[in-house]
Design an enzyme around this catalytic site. Structure first.
Site, mmCIF file in Angstrom:
data_model
loop_
_atom_site.group_PDB
_atom_site.id
_atom_site.type_symbol
_atom_site.label_atom_id
_atom_site.label_comp_id
_atom_site.label_asym_id
_atom_site.label_seq_id
_atom_site.Cartn_x
_atom_site.Cartn_y
_atom_site.Cartn_z
ATOM 1 N N ARG A 1 0.816 -1.230 0.000
ATOM 2 C CA ARG A 1 0.000 0.000 0.000
ATOM 3 C C ARG A 1 0.851 1.282 0.000
ATOM 4 O O ARG A 1 0.467 2.297 0.585
ATOM 5 C CB ARG A 1 -0.942 0.036 1.224
ATOM 6 C CG ARG A 1 -1.854 -1.133 1.347
ATOM 7 C CD ARG A 1 -2.906 -1.208 0.259
ATOM 8 N NE ARG A 1 -3.625 -2.446 0.353
ATOM 9 C CZ ARG A 1 -3.260 -3.566 -0.308
ATOM 10 N NH1 ARG A 1 -2.223 -3.565 -1.130
ATOM 11 N NH2 ARG A 1 -3.953 -4.671 -0.168
ATOM 12 N N SER B 1 -10.395 -1.385 4.684
ATOM 13 C CA SER B 1 -9.585 -1.700 5.873
ATOM 14 C C SER B 1 -8.926 -0.428 6.399
ATOM 15 O O SER B 1 -8.258 0.274 5.644
ATOM 16 C CB SER B 1 -8.483 -2.702 5.516
ATOM 17 O OG SER B 1 -9.063 -3.905 5.101
ATOM 18 N N GLU C 1 -3.884 2.424 7.180
ATOM 19 C CA GLU C 1 -3.946 2.433 5.711
ATOM 20 C C GLU C 1 -4.719 3.675 5.253
ATOM 21 O O GLU C 1 -4.376 4.300 4.259
ATOM 22 C CB GLU C 1 -4.642 1.153 5.223
ATOM 23 C CG GLU C 1 -4.703 1.051 3.710
ATOM 24 C CD GLU C 1 -5.146 -0.330 3.233
ATOM 25 O OE1 GLU C 1 -4.839 -1.347 3.905
ATOM 26 O OE2 GLU C 1 -5.802 -0.386 2.179
HETATM 27 C C1 LIG Z 1 -15.415 -0.834 0.542
HETATM 28 C C2 LIG Z 1 -13.954 -0.605 0.307
HETATM 29 C C3 LIG Z 1 -13.134 -1.700 0.038
HETATM 30 C C4 LIG Z 1 -11.753 -1.498 -0.209
HETATM 31 N N1 LIG Z 1 -10.970 -2.589 -0.492
HETATM 32 C C5 LIG Z 1 -9.670 -2.403 -0.778
HETATM 33 C C6 LIG Z 1 -8.829 -3.519 -1.120
HETATM 34 O O1 LIG Z 1 -9.260 -4.665 -1.175
HETATM 35 N N2 LIG Z 1 -7.524 -3.277 -1.408
HETATM 36 C C7 LIG Z 1 -7.003 -2.007 -1.388
HETATM 37 O O2 LIG Z 1 -5.818 -1.844 -1.685
HETATM 38 N N3 LIG Z 1 -7.767 -0.940 -1.050
HETATM 39 C C8 LIG Z 1 -9.080 -1.101 -0.758
HETATM 40 N N4 LIG Z 1 -9.849 -0.030 -0.410
HETATM 41 C C9 LIG Z 1 -9.245 1.324 -0.290
HETATM 42 C C10 LIG Z 1 -9.324 2.162 -1.588
HETATM 43 O O3 LIG Z 1 -10.299 1.631 -2.457
HETATM 44 C C11 LIG Z 1 -7.978 2.175 -2.304
HETATM 45 O O4 LIG Z 1 -6.958 2.709 -1.471
HETATM 46 C C12 LIG Z 1 -8.038 3.009 -3.581
HETATM 47 O O5 LIG Z 1 -6.880 2.793 -4.322
HETATM 48 C C13 LIG Z 1 -8.217 4.498 -3.314
HETATM 49 O O6 LIG Z 1 -8.391 5.150 -4.566
HETATM 50 P P1 LIG Z 1 -9.015 6.605 -4.640
HETATM 51 O O7 LIG Z 1 -8.981 7.059 -6.049
HETATM 52 O O8 LIG Z 1 -10.347 6.643 -3.986
HETATM 53 O O9 LIG Z 1 -7.959 7.420 -3.784
HETATM 54 P P2 LIG Z 1 -8.222 8.510 -2.627
HETATM 55 O O10 LIG Z 1 -8.843 7.837 -1.457
HETATM 56 O O11 LIG Z 1 -8.943 9.688 -3.196
HETATM 57 O O12 LIG Z 1 -6.728 8.900 -2.286
HETATM 58 C C14 LIG Z 1 -5.848 7.980 -1.669
HETATM 59 C C15 LIG Z 1 -4.434 8.580 -1.670
HETATM 60 O O13 LIG Z 1 -3.977 8.676 -3.016
HETATM 61 C C16 LIG Z 1 -3.594 10.021 -3.317
HETATM 62 N N5 LIG Z 1 -3.917 10.273 -4.731
HETATM 63 C C17 LIG Z 1 -5.095 10.062 -5.354
HETATM 64 N N6 LIG Z 1 -4.994 10.382 -6.665
HETATM 65 C C18 LIG Z 1 -3.720 10.817 -6.854
HETATM 66 C C19 LIG Z 1 -2.989 11.298 -7.980
HETATM 67 N N7 LIG Z 1 -3.549 11.431 -9.197
HETATM 68 N N8 LIG Z 1 -1.694 11.646 -7.812
HETATM 69 C C20 LIG Z 1 -1.107 11.544 -6.594
HETATM 70 N N9 LIG Z 1 -1.747 11.103 -5.497
HETATM 71 C C21 LIG Z 1 -3.035 10.733 -5.622
HETATM 72 C C22 LIG Z 1 -4.418 10.878 -2.373
HETATM 73 O O14 LIG Z 1 -3.847 12.160 -2.184
HETATM 74 C C23 LIG Z 1 -4.406 10.002 -1.124
HETATM 75 O O15 LIG Z 1 -3.189 10.188 -0.411
HETATM 76 C C24 LIG Z 1 -11.215 -0.190 -0.160
HETATM 77 C C25 LIG Z 1 -12.061 0.899 0.119
HETATM 78 C C26 LIG Z 1 -13.401 0.697 0.348
HETATM 79 C C27 LIG Z 1 -14.298 1.894 0.625
#
Ligand SMILES: Cc1cc2nc3c(=O)[nH]c(=O)nc-3n(C[C@H](O)[C@H](O)[C@H](O)COP(=O)(O)OP(=O)(O)OC[C@H]3O[C@@H](n4cnc5c(N)ncnc54)[C@H](O)[C@@H]3O)c2cc1C
Length: 305
Positions: free
Chosen positions: A176, A225, A295
């Site tokens: 992660r 998580s 995380e």
């Molecule tokens: C129901 C549920 C289940 C999940 N299951 C998993 C799983 O199985 N495995 C897993 O790994 N994660 C899981 N997650 C967590 C989440 O889905 C992941 O971390 C996902 O990759 C976040 O993507 P996001 O676009 O929403 O990022 P955000 O939550 O918007 O941002 C996360 C981080 O990335 C940075 N970021 C976003 N875009 C950029 C960019 N373009 N450039 C630089 N930095 C950036 C943000 O500043 C922040 O620090 C889950 C979440 C939920 C709600």
């Protein structure tokens, strides 16, 4: 207010969408959080670079927002500029075995594009919400694989505001976390995939989606998580064994279905969720001598919360 320093730039030069006092609860999976001073969706790379340069010059903090699936935003919101790439950086296409996707593309759309083209390698990410930018930043994945496994290269805006293509060989896709991307702005990724029958890819996807639906509290807002898995332990099991499953604080609750999730029952504040996070950390430290690592990304909080 610091943000005033960049208002002339936003008014006269910036190309894209601008919303002042934009409620971040509407932009995150937790449905929690106060407003951003301003939410900006730049129209193109030039506007994005101009915006970052303006923020840097005026010492205005900025934050890249993906789909907010891994964020807990403070009840007072974020003082600075929140930048979303979902509106104008959301193209994806396939050439041969390579798939290119811009940072604001939904991960799920990319998985479907790969599957429709009979390309395998990304289906393990089925059911993980978010954008390509967020998935690359977090090295999102499950035990069987992470997005980093199939990255060919990543396009970033570096600290000098230069657009660079970084080959996967220069990136460490850790659990992660990708250290080289901590301060980068991710513009997109190219993925190296393998041909496979669409039906086989779909079978993996369906299985994973069913397992998630059975094990995760998908009927309530959450961030997935909350904690990373510590070496040799399962967070959900530790929390369960401590009898903390179902514990409620305000509108937040430790999920009965998956104790590694803290859910928003409808009225949770960020303070409610943070209280449970800190309580779990204390109890786990006391009982197991294990320091949990978060995380979830805390946004708008002072450091050391
Ligand atoms: C129901 C549920 C289940 C999940 N299951 C998993 C799983 O199985 N495995 C897993 O790994 N994660 C899981 N997650 C967590 C989440 O889905 C992941 O971390 C996902 O990759 C976040 O993507 P996001 O676009 O929403 O990022 P955000 O939550 O918007 O941002 C996360 C981080 O990335 C940075 N970021 C976003 N875009 C950029 C960019 N373009 N450039 C630089 N930095 C950036 C943000 O500043 C922040 O620090 C889950 C979440 C939920 C709600």
């Amino acid at each position: 207010m610091k943000i005033d320093a960049i208002k002339p730039f936003l008014k006269d030069t910036f190309c894209g969408d601008i919303t002042y006092q934009s409620p971040l609860a509407d932009a995150t999976w937790y449905r929690i959080g106060g407003p951003a001073d301003v939410l900006c969706s730049p129209e193109d790379e030039e506007s994005l670079i101009g915006l970052i340069a303006a923020c840097n010059a005026a010492s205005v903090p900025y934050l890249l927002l993906g789909d907010g699936a891994n964020m807990l935003v403070h009840d007072d919101g974020f003082r600075g500029v929140v930048i979303s790439l979902k509106e104008y950086f959301s193209k994806a296409f396939v050439r041969g075995n390579k798939l290119f996707a811009q940072a604001g593309t939904y991960l799920n759309d990319v998985l479907l594009l790969a599957m429709d083209n009979g390309l395998s390698g990304l289906e393990y990410l089925s059911g993980i919400p978010g954008t390509i930018g967020g998935a690359l930043y977090m090295n999102a994945g499950i035990d069987q694989g992470t997005i980093g496994d199939v990255v060919f290269s990543i396009s970033v805006l570096d600290a000098n505001l230069q657009i660079r293509s970084v080959p996967a060989s220069e990136l460490d896709f850790l659990y992660r976390r990708v250290p080289q991307l901590q301060d980068a702005i991710i513009l997109g990724g190219t993925f190296d995939l393998q041909p496979k029958a669409e039906a086989d890819i779909r079978a993996v996807r369906t299985d994973l989606l069913q397992r998630r639906a059975a094990r995760q509290p998908l009927d309530h807002p959450s961030c997935g998580s909350v904690f990373k898995r510590p070496e040799g332990h399962f967070v959900g099991k530790m929390i369960q064994d401590l009898g903390l499953k179902g514990l409620i604080h305000g509108g937040a609750r430790i999920s009965e279905r998956h104790a590694g999730f803290i859910i928003n029952t409808g009225t949770a504040t960020a303070a409610d969720v943070l209280w449970l996070i800190q309580y779990i950390e204390e109890q786990v430290q006391k009982a197991y001598d294990v320091t949990l690592e978060r995380e979830v990304k805390l946004v708008g909080f002072a450091e050391n919360y």
